[in-house]
Design an enzyme around this catalytic site. Structure first.
Site, PDB file in Angstrom:
ATOM      1  N   GLY A 286       0.816  -1.208   0.000  1.00 39.96           N
ATOM      2  CA  GLY A 286       0.000   0.000   0.000  1.00 39.96           C
ATOM      3  C   GLY A 286       0.844   1.251   0.000  1.00 39.96           C
ATOM      4  N   GLY A 287       0.397   2.236   0.786  1.00 41.27           N
ATOM      5  CA  GLY A 287       1.110   3.508   0.827  1.00 41.27           C
ATOM      6  C   GLY A 287       2.534   3.366   1.325  1.00 41.27           C
TER       7      GLY A 287
ATOM      8  N   GLY B  31      20.029  11.068 -32.517  1.00 46.31           N
ATOM      9  CA  GLY B  31      19.576  11.594 -31.235  1.00 46.31           C
ATOM     10  C   GLY B  31      20.345  11.013 -30.067  1.00 46.31           C
ATOM     11  N   ALA B  32      20.723   9.739 -30.176  1.00 47.94           N
ATOM     12  CA  ALA B  32      21.432   9.107 -29.066  1.00 47.94           C
ATOM     13  C   ALA B  32      22.771   9.806 -28.826  1.00 47.94           C
ATOM     14  CB  ALA B  32      21.647   7.634 -29.358  1.00 47.94           C
TER      15      ALA B  32
END
Ligand code: HXC
Length: 536
Positions: free
Chosen positions: A191-192, A426-427
């Protein structure tokens, strides 16, 4: 020398002969309390904890910290709740051990959830204790380490448990980038409870005893009809290989604590300090000729970037982070002439070092961590580009890939780059190129800095010429060779100053050491702003 301050009952001074009965009683009371505090949830629950192969909270703290340095705070705190039988038991410390001590002689704050008390569940008091430990860590400027083993929000305390988590998350967020925060997972975390670790810098999961998930197998079965066991859903291997939530997966609690101690040795205590230099143990002029032939002549034949890293940095100093997650990228801490550095690279051995969504997240997060904590960045760039494909596009490779550019562009620490082979498109730009303001960029003779590889480029540019040629294969090979000669090298980039020098690979170590020395006191600032809007 052993530090004072043991919390063991035996550390209480012996009662002197001259003490009155009243004075003796006061001292006995302290001893009684200390005994109770040490006993946690009692012998049976400690035995159960041990039977599960787990240490108790106190045993863990003692293993993690330098011997005898732990100073506990708030051991007397108890809860004030009455619902669901809570009034019947008010154990001292309320299932959380907090305090401060030392790791390798350096100060840290620490807390550990005590599963022997109400399953280590996190209630109001635990929240107050952790908040105090974190506030102390922030004021003192020292790292904070959380040892997690808890059933999550204490159900009986209702909103007070949720409030306690909220305060913790808030502090985790404010402490981010100010002091290093490390979470060690030593039990269930549901959970949290997973969000505090998720907000910290490093998550160390211990195999077989720890797991992390938002909702457990039962809830999942009800909601999505999926059947999954706890380990597959949120075990250490799942989170260190598939989700990337965990940075390290260890075999034992002992290994988890060793990992934390080693990790801390590279980190400054806070963001105003330089990263701690270690004793120099390796020759700065060590040049390994094996590096000269490590990159194969055929650009499609892989090689192991880890070998490069091992040979360039101080021997044995590389500590890989996220080693099993997004293995097409490598990130980790190392030392160069004793100075801690952050190492980023592609791994040609794995998916040719392509940059996909997970690799983007892994690299960007690590770059930002290093920048926040004054750790210079050294990047080994070799990538054919971003990962093509519908799945990657639809999952947001554009958004995730942008994080790498953002993280490197924003980083003000010294940034050194070595292009070892493919620097395509781009790399090439995003991997700490000169264009996004790396300080010094070196290339190996095998570097290919171009918009794309020769094969792909020739296919696009000369399709008609090749198909209309009497011998298409020969024409294709000729064009590829011509393209490679013209573009697939570092010299065009060097001729424009985009590469500062072409190095023989064996020279990389001394050249990086010299560059790092130059940039040691680098001054650089960003435009004034509240904060940027990183593409998350
Ligand atoms: C109060 C709890 C507790 C909890 C466990 N205990 N979890 N008490 N609140 N959340 C108690 C048990 O009642 C038990 O008490 C003792 O701790 C040991 O637990 P066991 O179940 O006997 O241990 P084990 O079999 O090892 O199982 C451990 C466990 C299980 C897997 C963690 O206890 C469990 O599933 N707990 C609930 C987990 C959970 O759903 N937590 C809430 C998550 S929601 P006795 O006296 O019988 O020995 C959440 C929201 C936060 O955290 C949101 C924040 C934003």
């Amino acid at each position: 020398m052993m530090e004072p301050g043991m919390n063991e009952p035996s550390a209480t001074p012996e009662t002197v002969d001259t003490a009155t009965e009243a004075q003796k009683a006061l001292i006995e009371r302290v001893r009684d309390y200390r005994k109770q505090i040490q006993e946690g949830g009692g012998k049976d629950r400690i035995d159960t904890q041990h039977a599960k192969g787990k240490l108790t909270a106190r045993e863990r703290i003692n293993q993690l910290l330098d011997e005898g340095t732990f100073q506990e705070i708030d051991a007397y705190m108890t809860h004030r709740h009455t619902d669901f039988g809570m009034h019947k038991s008010k154990p001292l410390g309320d299932g959380l051990v907090a305090g401060f001590g030392k790791v390798n002689g350096r100060r840290v704050c620490v807390y550990a959830q005590d599963f022997t008390i109400l399953g280590g569940s996190f209630g109001e008091v635990a929240g107050q204790k952790v908040a105090k430990a974190m506030d102390l860590a922030m004021q003192a400027g020292v790292p904070v380490i959380g040892l997690n083993d808890s059933g999550g929000a204490r159900i009986q305390e209702g909103v007070f448990s949720l409030a306690a988590y909220g305060e913790l998350f808030y502090r985790n967020t404010l402490a981010s980038g100010v002091i290093p925060q490390i979470s060690v997972m030593l039990g269930p975390c549901a959970g949290g409870a997973v969000y505090s670790p998720a907000l910290t810098d490093f998550v160390v999961m211990t195999k077989s005893i720890s797991n992390m998930f938002i909702t457990g197998p039962e809830v999942i079965k009800t909601v999505t009809q999926e059947v999954v066991d706890v380990e597959t859903l949120g075990g250490a291997m799942t989170h260190s290989t598939v989700s990337g939530v965990a940075h390290f997966a260890t075999e034992s609690e002992e290994e988890s604590f060793d990992t934390v101690r080693r990790l801390l040795s590279y980190l400054p205590s806070n963001n105003t300090e330089p990263a701690p230099a270690a004793e120099v143990t390796d020759d700065p002029w060590r040049m390994d000729p094996e590096l000269n032939t490590l990159v194969p002549a055929d650009p499609s034949t892989p090689y192991d970037m880890r070998v490069v890293i091992e040979k360039v940095f101080d021997l044995g100093s590389f500590m890989e982070v996220h080693a099993n997650f997004a293995q097409n990228a490598i990130v980790g801490l190392a030392r160069l002439h004793g100075q801690p550095v952050g190492v980023v690279g592609q791994q040609p051995l794995y998916m040719s070092g392509v940059i996909d969504i997970d690799a983007s997240d892994k690299i960007a997060r690590f770059v930002r961590f290093c920048d926040a904590f004054n750790i210079p960045l050294i990047t080994f760039s070799d990538s054919p580009g971003f990962m093509p494909g519908v799945a990657q596009e639809h999952s947001g490779i554009i958004r995730h890939g942008a994080k790498i550019v953002y993280a490197y562009s924003e980083a003000t620490v010294p940034k050194l780059t070595v292009v070892t082979r493919k620097g395509y498109g781009g790399a090439y730009i995003v991997m700490s190129s000169k264009h996004i303001h790396a300080d010094l960029v070196y290339a190996w003779p095998t570097a290919e800095i171009a918009v794309m590889g020769a094969d792909g480029a020739v296919n696009i540019l000369f399709r008609k010429e090749i198909s209309s040629n009497a011998d298409p294969a020969a024409e294709r090979a000729r064009l590829v060779a011509e393209f490679r000669d013209k573009f697939s090298n570092p010299y065009r980039a060097a001729a424009s100053g985009f590469v500062d020098d072409v190095l023989l690979p064996e020279e990389t170590r001394p050249r990086l050491i010299a560059a790092l020395e130059l940039l040691r006191d680098k001054q650089n600032s960003l435009p004034a702003k509240k904060h940027g809007c990183m593409p998350l």
